[in-house]
Design an enzyme around this catalytic site. Structure first.
Site, mmCIF file in Angstrom:
data_model
loop_
_atom_site.group_PDB
_atom_site.id
_atom_site.type_symbol
_atom_site.label_atom_id
_atom_site.label_comp_id
_atom_site.label_asym_id
_atom_site.label_seq_id
_atom_site.Cartn_x
_atom_site.Cartn_y
_atom_site.Cartn_z
ATOM 1 N NE ARG A 287 58.092 41.623 67.928
ATOM 2 C CZ ARG A 287 58.481 41.736 66.659
ATOM 3 N NH1 ARG A 287 57.564 41.756 65.687
ATOM 4 N NH2 ARG A 287 59.753 41.836 66.345
ATOM 5 C CB CYS B 247 57.563 47.654 62.283
ATOM 6 S SG CYS B 247 58.205 47.329 60.619
#
Length: 274
Positions: free
Chosen positions: A181, A237
């Site tokens: 990611r 995050c």
């Protein structure tokens, strides 16, 4: 194991009836937001209350601000008091079954709001079950506690503050998501793949083993050995949840100069979509 921020199943089993300990079930699944509550009603640690990531540990989603904005602090304070939490007196023990992914959000939030007495259950729900400790379906009644939130506003940064620090010497920006990611190879949740320019990557899963047990102190220190001289470490995050696992690890490694970017990549990329 760091005794200040972790307890094991044996310790918790011996303190189930301790009025100075409040247990909180934080199980959750991003892909199925009702799953955690259903699991809790089906079976949980005796005496445990439930706090939901979406409804309790976050506030309403807006156009910007990320997928899990920080909760309205007075509302969370009221909920904590109704669980019997007395500020700076009660030890709150949080658990999940996701390697601290959601319990660490509560750990960070409580400390952010001025309550230092909070610990995580090492191994979480899976360890409690596999070790054969008691479970129940009984939901505990409301209690009378006292919680007056005193947020450490200097523990958080917004998008503009992150931008101002991007090229600043001495400031490290840490992306806590999985490597694919971070690299923009895969993005299962947010509309745009990638990471904030200048960010380094340290996936939150490196803090624990596959079974959800905290790795030894030497591992925590090694994770951050390249950044011990940093003036400030900003952690993010996808939406300010699993970043808290890395903030926990940094704390265990003895690094105090940390901040959370709660909006994370979901806030950052919401401006790229305009």
């Amino acid at each position: 194991m760091n005794q200040k921020y972790f307890v094991d199943c044996q310790w918790l089993a011996q303190h189930l009836n301790n009025s100075h300990v409040v247990i909180v079930d934080c199980r959750f699944q991003l892909s199925d937001p009702n799953w955690g509550w259903l699991q809790y009603t089906h079976s949980h640690i005796p005496g445990a209350y439930y706090l939901d990531l979406d409804r309790d540990l976050s506030s309403t989603i807006q156009a910007h601000g990320g997928r899990h904005p920080l909760p309205e602090v007075e509302g969370l304070g009221t909920k904590l008091a109704s669980m019997g939490v007395v500020q700076n007196e009660t030890l709150v023990v949080a658990y999940d079954n996701s390697r601290f992914a959601f319990a660490a959000r509560l750990w960070w939030l409580l400390r952010y709001l001025g309550h230092e007495k909070v610990a995580l259950l090492d191994g979480g729900w899976n360890a409690w079950q596999s070790d054969g400790y008691p479970v129940t379906t009984e939901i505990p009644p409301a209690q009378t506690g006292f919680f007056e939130p005193q947020p450490h506003q200097d523990w958080i940064v917004n998008l503009e503050q992150v931008k101002a620090c991007q090229n600043k010497p001495g400031v490290v920006l840490v992306d806590s998501r999985e490597r694919d990611r971070y690299a923009g190879i895969r993005e299962p949740i947010d509309p745009i793949a990638g990471h904030i320019p200048g960010a380094v990557n340290s996936p939150w899963q490196l803090v624990s083993d596959q079974d959800g047990y905290l790795l030894p102190s030497i591992n925590q220190e090694q994770l951050w050995s390249d950044y011990t001289s940093a003036e400030e470490i900003i952690v993010y995050c996808g939406s300010g949840v699993t970043a808290c696992v890395n903030l926990l690890s940094l704390k265990l490694a003895g690094i105090e100069r940390t901040k959370l970017y709660p909006g994370g990549w979901s806030d950052w990329c919401s401006y790229l979509n305009q």
